[in-house]
Design an enzyme around this catalytic site. Structure first.
Site, short mmCIF file in Angstrom:
data_model
loop_
_atom_site.label_atom_id
_atom_site.label_comp_id
_atom_site.label_asym_id
_atom_site.label_seq_id
_atom_site.Cartn_x
_atom_site.Cartn_y
_atom_site.Cartn_z
N ALA A 35 -7.64 -1.67 -2.29
CA ALA A 35 -7.54 -0.87 -3.52
C ALA A 35 -8.13 -1.60 -4.72
O ALA A 35 -8.02 -1.11 -5.85
CB ALA A 35 -6.08 -0.52 -3.79
N ASP B 81 -7.97 -6.03 6.57
CA ASP B 81 -7.77 -6.30 5.14
C ASP B 81 -6.34 -6.76 4.88
O ASP B 81 -6.02 -7.21 3.78
CB ASP B 81 -8.05 -5.00 4.35
CG ASP B 81 -7.97 -5.19 2.85
OD1 ASP B 81 -8.55 -6.18 2.35
OD2 ASP B 81 -7.32 -4.37 2.17
N ASP C 37 -1.34 11.49 14.70
CA ASP C 37 -0.31 11.30 13.68
C ASP C 37 1.00 11.83 14.25
O ASP C 37 1.01 12.67 15.15
CB ASP C 37 -0.68 12.08 12.40
CG ASP C 37 0.09 11.60 11.18
OD1 ASP C 37 -0.52 10.89 10.35
OD2 ASP C 37 1.30 11.91 11.05
N HIS D 120 -6.62 -8.38 1.36
CA HIS D 120 -5.92 -7.20 0.85
C HIS D 120 -6.61 -6.65 -0.42
O HIS D 120 -6.02 -6.59 -1.49
CB HIS D 120 -4.45 -7.53 0.56
CG HIS D 120 -3.57 -6.31 0.49
ND1 HIS D 120 -2.29 -6.28 0.99
CD2 HIS D 120 -3.77 -5.07 -0.04
CE1 HIS D 120 -1.75 -5.09 0.77
NE2 HIS D 120 -2.64 -4.34 0.14
N ILE D 121 -7.88 -6.28 -0.22
CA ILE D 121 -8.66 -5.77 -1.36
C ILE D 121 -8.94 -4.27 -1.25
O ILE D 121 -9.79 -3.74 -1.96
CB ILE D 121 -10.01 -6.50 -1.49
CG1 ILE D 121 -10.80 -6.42 -0.17
CG2 ILE D 121 -9.82 -7.95 -1.93
CD1 ILE D 121 -12.29 -6.50 -0.34
N ALA E 17 -4.63 -0.95 6.56
CA ALA E 17 -3.37 -0.27 6.18
C ALA E 17 -2.33 -1.29 5.71
O ALA E 17 -2.20 -1.55 4.52
CB ALA E 17 -2.85 0.57 7.33
N ARG E 18 -1.60 -1.85 6.66
CA ARG E 18 -0.59 -2.86 6.32
C ARG E 18 -0.53 -3.89 7.43
O ARG E 18 -0.74 -3.56 8.61
CB ARG E 18 0.80 -2.21 6.19
CG ARG E 18 1.07 -1.59 4.83
CD ARG E 18 1.20 -2.63 3.73
NE ARG E 18 1.52 -2.06 2.44
CZ ARG E 18 0.61 -1.68 1.53
NH1 ARG E 18 -0.68 -1.83 1.77
NH2 ARG E 18 1.01 -1.19 0.37
N GLU F 222 1.08 -12.54 4.11
CA GLU F 222 0.09 -12.60 3.04
C GLU F 222 0.64 -13.48 1.93
O GLU F 222 1.82 -13.31 1.57
CB GLU F 222 -0.21 -11.19 2.51
CG GLU F 222 -0.84 -10.31 3.58
CD GLU F 222 -1.19 -8.90 3.08
OE1 GLU F 222 -1.05 -8.62 1.88
OE2 GLU F 222 -1.61 -8.08 3.91
N1 LIG Z 1 -5.43 -2.15 2.00
C1 LIG Z 1 -4.94 -1.67 0.88
O1 LIG Z 1 -5.13 -2.23 -0.20
C2 LIG Z 1 -4.14 -0.42 0.89
C3 LIG Z 1 -3.42 -0.05 2.00
N2 LIG Z 1 -2.69 1.11 1.98
C4 LIG Z 1 -1.94 1.44 3.19
O2 LIG Z 1 -2.68 2.41 3.94
C5 LIG Z 1 -1.77 3.15 4.76
C6 LIG Z 1 -2.03 4.64 4.63
O3 LIG Z 1 -1.82 5.04 3.29
P1 LIG Z 1 -1.73 6.59 2.90
O4 LIG Z 1 -2.71 7.35 3.70
O5 LIG Z 1 -1.75 6.67 1.43
O6 LIG Z 1 -0.26 6.91 3.45
P2 LIG Z 1 0.31 8.32 3.93
O7 LIG Z 1 1.78 8.19 3.88
O8 LIG Z 1 -0.35 9.42 3.20
O9 LIG Z 1 -0.17 8.40 5.47
C7 LIG Z 1 0.42 7.66 6.49
C8 LIG Z 1 0.43 8.51 7.75
O10 LIG Z 1 0.96 7.71 8.83
C9 LIG Z 1 1.70 8.60 9.65
N3 LIG Z 1 2.63 7.87 10.50
C10 LIG Z 1 3.64 7.06 10.12
N4 LIG Z 1 4.26 6.55 11.20
C11 LIG Z 1 3.61 7.03 12.28
C12 LIG Z 1 3.74 6.85 13.69
N5 LIG Z 1 4.68 6.06 14.21
N6 LIG Z 1 2.88 7.48 14.51
C13 LIG Z 1 1.93 8.30 14.01
N7 LIG Z 1 1.74 8.52 12.70
C14 LIG Z 1 2.57 7.89 11.84
C15 LIG Z 1 2.41 9.51 8.67
O11 LIG Z 1 2.87 10.70 9.30
C16 LIG Z 1 1.30 9.76 7.64
O12 LIG Z 1 0.56 10.92 7.94
C17 LIG Z 1 -0.37 2.72 4.32
O13 LIG Z 1 0.09 1.72 5.22
C18 LIG Z 1 -0.60 2.09 2.96
O14 LIG Z 1 0.40 1.18 2.64
C19 LIG Z 1 -2.68 1.95 0.91
C20 LIG Z 1 -3.40 1.63 -0.20
C21 LIG Z 1 -4.13 0.39 -0.34
O1 LIG Z 2 -1.63 0.56 -3.16
C1 LIG Z 2 -1.30 -0.13 -2.18
O2 LIG Z 2 -0.46 0.23 -1.33
C2 LIG Z 2 -1.93 -1.41 -2.00
O3 LIG Z 2 -1.86 -1.98 -0.94
C3 LIG Z 2 -2.62 -1.99 -3.14
O4 LIG Z 2 -2.59 -3.37 -2.98
P1 LIG Z 2 -2.76 -4.34 -4.23
O5 LIG Z 2 -1.69 -3.92 -5.17
O6 LIG Z 2 -4.14 -4.10 -4.71
O7 LIG Z 2 -2.50 -5.70 -3.67
#
Ligand SMILES: NC(=O)C1=CN([C@@H]2O[C@H](COP(=O)(O)OP(=O)(O)OC[C@H]3O[C@@H](n4cnc5c(N)ncnc54)[C@H](O)[C@@H]3O)[C@@H](O)[C@H]2O)C=CC1
Ligand SMILES: O=C(O)C(=O)COP(=O)(O)O
Length: 318
Positions: free
Chosen positions: A287, A261, A175, A284-285, A236-237, A266
């Site tokens: 969550a 995912d 990180d 993208h499921i 993640a994204r 998208e």
């Molecule tokens: N697939 C889905 O439906 C969902 C995807 N996500 C995604 O999951 C990812 C993680 O979410 P959270 O853990 O809640 O976010 P968070 O903000 O708690 O954690 C992200 C981490 O990435 C680190 N980071 C950012 N840029 C960096 C870099 N260049 N090098 C190293 N570390 C770096 C940050 O320091 C942080 O610790 C996000 O992209 C979020 O959008 C979140 C919820 C649902």
């Molecule tokens: O909470 C997030 O960041 C998500 O990616 C959730 O995605 P969704 O709203 O379920 O398409």
């Protein structure tokens, strides 16, 4: 009393939460179709409302400009990359958001994708559907004993590290922040540079936030630093991977398998990765569980009053 408009569809699936929002803020408007509103339709929908409850949807400058009454956005998502903080400041809009709210559902999905990818379930499933049995494919591999790279040790990365404890793996965590206060609590977790993680990991799982430093990070040059035969999971994204470069390396076998995912575009119609036999994905499921969505909608409801407080409890960008 805030005048609230909801601009995404998921309250339809939670009638009790829809009723709670309407009871707190009489006159709350919901879209009458199961679509995320955008463009002119979004602008028209928001006229006369000062508070928007939104999901993972872009509020472009054109929308903020055309909706001068809008003062508060209450976000139902963990990621915030779809909202530009500079635009919020420019238009004097406050936003509420609750970090980490869906870490359980995303971390469970990521760990299960590691196992499914290593066991080649997607390939076995294809041959089963084609009327064959297991002979043509050969073997998968166990997760136990492997080295797992966790890129991004935020809310979800941490939850993944906790879940992985039962699998008896070695973890390389990376990180940009100092996350040693967390990783020091585990005797199977090493905090390393991205380069070291890439070179040593059998499985790599991405939990980075999407920002200027991570967009396009996983290009061909980085993919070539990965251990040959590595497996990649991205829940993640989208936009952090050069998907064509990844497809080429899946084709050659340089990367053994990938499970995503999220995608650069998208919906992901026409994405080349979807045609690769060693790739499997979901739309993208991460969550999309009743628990996570219930929590996000509740947060969206309660966030309205927080955002209107003189000193709001949580501001993502200040
Ligand atoms: N697939 C889905 O439906 C969902 C995807 N996500 C995604 O999951 C990812 C993680 O979410 P959270 O853990 O809640 O976010 P968070 O903000 O708690 O954690 C992200 C981490 O990435 C680190 N980071 C950012 N840029 C960096 C870099 N260049 N090098 C190293 N570390 C770096 C940050 O320091 C942080 O610790 C996000 O992209 C979020 O959008 C979140 C919820 C649902
Ligand atoms: O909470 C997030 O960041 C998500 O990616 C959730 O995605 P969704 O709203 O379920 O398409």
């Amino acid at each position: 009393m805030p005048r609230v408009a909801v601009t995404f569809p998921y309250f339809d699936f939670f009638p009790d939460l829809r009723a709670e929002l309407s009871a707190r803020y009489p006159g709350t408007k919901f879209p009458d179709h199961r679509r995320v509103l955008e463009g002119q339709e979004l602008i028209d929908f928001l006229q006369g409302y000062d508070t928007a409850v939104i999901g993972v949807q872009r509020y472009e400058e054109a929308v903020l400009k055309a909706c001068p009454e809008l003062k508060v956005i209450s976000l139902c998502s963990a990621g915030v990359d779809h909202i530009d903080p500079a635009l919020l400041r420019k238009y004097g809009i406050r936003m509420w958001w609750q970090a980490g709210i869906n870490r359980v559902s995303v971390s469970e999905l990521a760990v299960s994708y590691m196992v499914l990818a290593l066991r080649r379930v997607h390939e076995f499933s294809s041959i089963l559907r084609a009327g064959q049995w297991r002979g043509p494919i050969g073997f998968g591999t166990d997760l136990r004993g492997k080295t797992v790279g966790v890129h991004g040790v935020g809310h979800i990365g941490k939850a993944v590290i906790e879940l992985l404890q039962g699998y008896k793996v070695h973890i390389l965590a990376s990180d940009r922040l100092d996350v040693s206060a967390f990783t020091d609590g585990f005797d199977n977790v090493e905090l390393v540079s991205a380069e070291e993680m890439w070179a040593r990991s059998d499985v790599l799982t991405i939990h980075l936030s999407k920002n200027a430093t991570t967009i396009g990070l996983y290009d061909g040059a980085v993919l070539d630093q990965l251990k040959p035969g590595a497996v990649i999971v991205n829940c993640a994204r989208g936009g952090m991977f050069d998907e064509n470069a990844l497809a080429e390396r899946l084709e050659s076998g340089r990367i053994a398998a990938a499970a995503f995912d999220v995608y650069a575009m998208e919906p992901a119609n026409g994405n080349r990765l979807l045609d690769m036999p060693t790739f499997f994905g979901s739309p993208h499921i991460g969550a999309t569980t009743r628990e996570s969505w219930g929590a996000m909608l509740r947060s969206g409801i309660h966030g309205i009053e927080h955002a209107y407080e003189p000193e709001p409890g949580v501001y993502p960008f200040d």
